[in-house]
Design a protein around this motif. Structure first.
Motif, PDB file in Angstrom:
ATOM      1  N   LEU A  76      54.537 -29.540  11.153  1.00 38.33           N
ATOM      2  CA  LEU A  76      54.857 -29.641   9.733  1.00 38.33           C
ATOM      3  C   LEU A  76      55.522 -28.369   9.223  1.00 38.33           C
ATOM      4  O   LEU A  76      56.518 -28.427   8.486  1.00 38.33           O
ATOM      5  CB  LEU A  76      53.586 -29.934   8.925  1.00 38.33           C
ATOM      6  CG  LEU A  76      53.768 -30.113   7.425  1.00 38.33           C
ATOM      7  CD1 LEU A  76      54.720 -31.270   7.115  1.00 38.33           C
ATOM      8  CD2 LEU A  76      52.412 -30.333   6.767  1.00 38.33           C
ATOM      9  N   CYS A  77      55.004 -27.224   9.634  1.00 38.39           N
ATOM     10  CA  CYS A  77      55.587 -25.951   9.208  1.00 38.39           C
ATOM     11  C   CYS A  77      57.034 -25.846   9.679  1.00 38.39           C
ATOM     12  O   CYS A  77      57.921 -25.463   8.909  1.00 38.39           O
ATOM     13  CB  CYS A  77      54.744 -24.789   9.729  1.00 38.39           C
ATOM     14  SG  CYS A  77      55.226 -23.174   9.067  1.00 38.39           S
ATOM     15  N   ALA A  78      57.287 -26.202  10.927  1.00 38.23           N
ATOM     16  CA  ALA A  78      58.655 -26.151  11.459  1.00 38.23           C
ATOM     17  C   ALA A  78      59.576 -27.077  10.673  1.00 38.23           C
ATOM     18  O   ALA A  78      60.704 -26.695  10.318  1.00 38.23           O
ATOM     19  CB  ALA A  78      58.659 -26.517  12.938  1.00 38.23           C
ATOM     20  N   GLU A  79      59.110 -28.274  10.368  1.00 40.90           N
ATOM     21  CA  GLU A  79      59.926 -29.245   9.628  1.00 40.90           C
ATOM     22  C   GLU A  79      60.281 -28.732   8.230  1.00 40.90           C
ATOM     23  O   GLU A  79      61.433 -28.811   7.789  1.00 40.90           O
ATOM     24  CB  GLU A  79      59.175 -30.571   9.529  1.00 40.90           C
ATOM     25  CG  GLU A  79      59.947 -31.660   8.839  1.00 40.90           C
ATOM     26  CD  GLU A  79      59.182 -32.982   8.766  1.00 40.90           C
ATOM     27  OE1 GLU A  79      59.629 -33.864   7.999  1.00 40.90           O
ATOM     28  OE2 GLU A  79      58.157 -33.146   9.462  1.00 40.90           O
ATOM     29  N   ILE A  80      59.291 -28.193   7.528  1.00 43.32           N
ATOM     30  CA  ILE A  80      59.518 -27.696   6.172  1.00 43.32           C
ATOM     31  C   ILE A  80      60.412 -26.454   6.200  1.00 43.32           C
ATOM     32  O   ILE A  80      61.331 -26.317   5.381  1.00 43.32           O
ATOM     33  CB  ILE A  80      58.179 -27.424   5.456  1.00 43.32           C
ATOM     34  CG1 ILE A  80      57.462 -28.761   5.194  1.00 43.32           C
ATOM     35  CG2 ILE A  80      58.402 -26.663   4.145  1.00 43.32           C
ATOM     36  CD1 ILE A  80      56.043 -28.625   4.671  1.00 43.32           C
ATOM     37  N   CYS A  81      60.174 -25.569   7.157  1.00 45.33           N
ATOM     38  CA  CYS A  81      61.007 -24.360   7.265  1.00 45.33           C
ATOM     39  C   CYS A  81      62.461 -24.712   7.562  1.00 45.33           C
ATOM     40  O   CYS A  81      63.375 -24.097   7.004  1.00 45.33           O
ATOM     41  CB  CYS A  81      60.462 -23.425   8.337  1.00 45.33           C
ATOM     42  SG  CYS A  81      58.994 -22.512   7.836  1.00 45.33           S
ATOM     43  N   GLU A  82      62.673 -25.687   8.434  1.00 44.47           N
ATOM     44  CA  GLU A  82      64.042 -26.109   8.745  1.00 44.47           C
ATOM     45  C   GLU A  82      64.727 -26.699   7.518  1.00 44.47           C
ATOM     46  O   GLU A  82      65.900 -26.426   7.257  1.00 44.47           O
ATOM     47  CB  GLU A  82      64.039 -27.097   9.901  1.00 44.47           C
ATOM     48  CG  GLU A  82      63.747 -26.417  11.232  1.00 44.47           C
ATOM     49  CD  GLU A  82      63.377 -27.370  12.360  1.00 44.47           C
ATOM     50  OE1 GLU A  82      63.188 -28.576  12.107  1.00 44.47           O
ATOM     51  OE2 GLU A  82      63.272 -26.885  13.496  1.00 44.47           O
ATOM     52  N   ALA A  83      63.995 -27.485   6.738  1.00 43.28           N
ATOM     53  CA  ALA A  83      64.553 -28.062   5.514  1.00 43.28           C
ATOM     54  C   ALA A  83      64.885 -26.962   4.509  1.00 43.28           C
ATOM     55  O   ALA A  83      65.938 -26.983   3.859  1.00 43.28           O
ATOM     56  CB  ALA A  83      63.575 -29.065   4.909  1.00 43.28           C
ATOM     57  N   CYS A  84      63.999 -25.992   4.387  1.00 37.42           N
ATOM     58  CA  CYS A  84      64.218 -24.894   3.447  1.00 37.42           C
ATOM     59  C   CYS A  84      65.416 -24.041   3.884  1.00 37.42           C
ATOM     60  O   CYS A  84      66.253 -23.677   3.059  1.00 37.42           O
ATOM     61  CB  CYS A  84      62.953 -24.043   3.331  1.00 37.42           C
ATOM     62  SG  CYS A  84      62.978 -22.874   1.955  1.00 37.42           S
ATOM     63  N   ASP A  96      68.594 -13.914   3.701  1.00 40.18           N
ATOM     64  CA  ASP A  96      67.285 -13.462   4.182  1.00 40.18           C
ATOM     65  C   ASP A  96      66.312 -14.631   4.289  1.00 40.18           C
ATOM     66  O   ASP A  96      65.540 -14.725   5.249  1.00 40.18           O
ATOM     67  CB  ASP A  96      66.687 -12.401   3.254  1.00 40.18           C
ATOM     68  CG  ASP A  96      67.407 -11.066   3.339  1.00 40.18           C
ATOM     69  OD1 ASP A  96      68.211 -10.879   4.276  1.00 40.18           O
ATOM     70  OD2 ASP A  96      67.165 -10.212   2.468  1.00 40.18           O
ATOM     71  N   CYS A  97      66.371 -15.522   3.333  1.00 37.16           N
ATOM     72  CA  CYS A  97      65.493 -16.694   3.333  1.00 37.16           C
ATOM     73  C   CYS A  97      65.870 -17.643   4.477  1.00 37.16           C
ATOM     74  O   CYS A  97      64.997 -18.140   5.180  1.00 37.16           O
ATOM     75  CB  CYS A  97      65.571 -17.395   1.984  1.00 37.16           C
ATOM     76  SG  CYS A  97      64.197 -18.536   1.712  1.00 37.16           S
ATOM     77  N   VAL A  98      67.140 -17.868   4.657  1.00 39.98           N
ATOM     78  CA  VAL A  98      67.616 -18.747   5.736  1.00 39.98           C
ATOM     79  C   VAL A  98      67.135 -18.215   7.083  1.00 39.98           C
ATOM     80  O   VAL A  98      66.588 -18.959   7.903  1.00 39.98           O
ATOM     81  CB  VAL A  98      69.158 -18.875   5.724  1.00 39.98           C
ATOM     82  CG1 VAL A  98      69.657 -19.628   6.946  1.00 39.98           C
ATOM     83  CG2 VAL A  98      69.632 -19.554   4.442  1.00 39.98           C
ATOM     84  N   VAL A  99      67.314 -16.936   7.313  1.00 34.67           N
ATOM     85  CA  VAL A  99      66.936 -16.318   8.589  1.00 34.67           C
ATOM     86  C   VAL A  99      65.429 -16.387   8.793  1.00 34.67           C
ATOM     87  O   VAL A  99      64.951 -16.769   9.871  1.00 34.67           O
ATOM     88  CB  VAL A  99      67.448 -14.856   8.662  1.00 34.67           C
ATOM     89  CG1 VAL A  99      66.852 -14.118   9.847  1.00 34.67           C
ATOM     90  CG2 VAL A  99      68.969 -14.839   8.728  1.00 34.67           C
ATOM     91  N   ALA A 100      64.651 -16.034   7.778  1.00 38.79           N
ATOM     92  CA  ALA A 100      63.189 -16.052   7.905  1.00 38.79           C
ATOM     93  C   ALA A 100      62.674 -17.468   8.163  1.00 38.79           C
ATOM     94  O   ALA A 100      61.792 -17.662   9.014  1.00 38.79           O
ATOM     95  CB  ALA A 100      62.537 -15.473   6.647  1.00 38.79           C
ATOM     96  N   CYS A 101      63.225 -18.445   7.462  1.00 37.21           N
ATOM     97  CA  CYS A 101      62.800 -19.835   7.647  1.00 37.21           C
ATOM     98  C   CYS A 101      63.139 -20.328   9.053  1.00 37.21           C
ATOM     99  O   CYS A 101      62.320 -20.987   9.698  1.00 37.21           O
ATOM    100  CB  CYS A 101      63.450 -20.740   6.610  1.00 37.21           C
ATOM    101  SG  CYS A 101      62.808 -20.535   4.940  1.00 37.21           S
ATOM    102  N   GLN A 102      64.327 -20.022   9.528  1.00 36.01           N
ATOM    103  CA  GLN A 102      64.723 -20.482  10.856  1.00 36.01           C
ATOM    104  C   GLN A 102      63.903 -19.804  11.940  1.00 36.01           C
ATOM    105  O   GLN A 102      63.501 -20.442  12.911  1.00 36.01           O
ATOM    106  CB  GLN A 102      66.217 -20.263  11.087  1.00 36.01           C
ATOM    107  CG  GLN A 102      66.751 -21.079  12.248  1.00 36.01           C
ATOM    108  CD  GLN A 102      66.467 -22.572  12.105  1.00 36.01           C
ATOM    109  OE1 GLN A 102      66.886 -23.212  11.152  1.00 36.01           O
ATOM    110  NE2 GLN A 102      65.724 -23.144  13.041  1.00 36.01           N
ATOM    111  N   GLN A 103      63.624 -18.524  11.776  1.00 39.72           N
ATOM    112  CA  GLN A 103      62.793 -17.818  12.760  1.00 39.72           C
ATOM    113  C   GLN A 103      61.380 -18.388  12.787  1.00 39.72           C
ATOM    114  O   GLN A 103      60.791 -18.548  13.857  1.00 39.72           O
ATOM    115  CB  GLN A 103      62.763 -16.316  12.468  1.00 39.72           C
ATOM    116  CG  GLN A 103      64.063 -15.628  12.802  1.00 39.72           C
ATOM    117  CD  GLN A 103      64.081 -14.155  12.436  1.00 39.72           C
ATOM    118  OE1 GLN A 103      63.266 -13.667  11.655  1.00 39.72           O
ATOM    119  NE2 GLN A 103      65.033 -13.433  12.992  1.00 39.72           N
ATOM    120  N   CYS A 104      60.842 -18.697  11.628  1.00 38.28           N
ATOM    121  CA  CYS A 104      59.503 -19.282  11.562  1.00 38.28           C
ATOM    122  C   CYS A 104      59.498 -20.666  12.203  1.00 38.28           C
ATOM    123  O   CYS A 104      58.599 -20.990  12.985  1.00 38.28           O
ATOM    124  CB  CYS A 104      59.026 -19.350  10.110  1.00 38.28           C
ATOM    125  SG  CYS A 104      57.305 -19.885   9.961  1.00 38.28           S
ATOM    126  N   ALA A 105      60.493 -21.476  11.891  1.00 38.20           N
ATOM    127  CA  ALA A 105      60.591 -22.816  12.487  1.00 38.20           C
ATOM    128  C   ALA A 105      60.689 -22.715  14.001  1.00 38.20           C
ATOM    129  O   ALA A 105      59.998 -23.445  14.725  1.00 38.20           O
ATOM    130  CB  ALA A 105      61.791 -23.562  11.917  1.00 38.20           C
TER     131      ALA A 105
END
Length: 116
Positions: A76-84, A96-105
């Motif tokens: 779920l975290c990966a899915e939401i981070c990818e969408a964000c 910065d947000c794009v990079v952090a979200c993709q790294q987390c996903a």
């Protein structure tokens, strides 16, 4: 001091990625987006950023406690981070947000691949 296993290193990296994503999404939404206005303050966008921050914090907390629900939460975290990441990239001026979200996903997906 005992050596950490590869899975322990992956877990620590995922906790760090989730914590950083939580911080960046929350800070960006509440500062950059609110101050910039326009498409940055559309309800759908702000909700997604806040949802992303929350799921990342929850994911980090669940990892720290060794929850047996992690498999579901990582997915779920990966899915939401990818969408964000995708939405922040589309809106623009949120690298910065794009990079952090993709790294987390990516980190959550890696954890999914290492879990049984």
């Amino acid at each position: 001091m005992p050596q950490k296993s590869q899975s322990e290193h992956a877990t620590q990296a995922c906790i760090a990625a989730c914590s950083l994503c939580h911080q960046i999404c929350l800070q960006t939404a509440m500062n950059h987006c609110l101050e910039t206005g326009g498409k940055h303050v559309k309800a759908k966008h702000l909700r997604l950023m806040l949802n992303c921050a929350e799921i990342c914090q929850t994911s980090a907390n669940f990892q720290l406690t060794g929850s047996h629900f992690l498999h579901h939460l990582h997915a779920l975290c990966a899915e939401i981070c990818e969408a964000c990441a995708a939405e922040c990239d589309e809106i623009g001026d949120m690298k910065d947000c794009v990079v952090a979200c993709q790294q987390c996903a990516d980190s959550c997906r890696q954890m999914l691949n290492t879990q049984h």
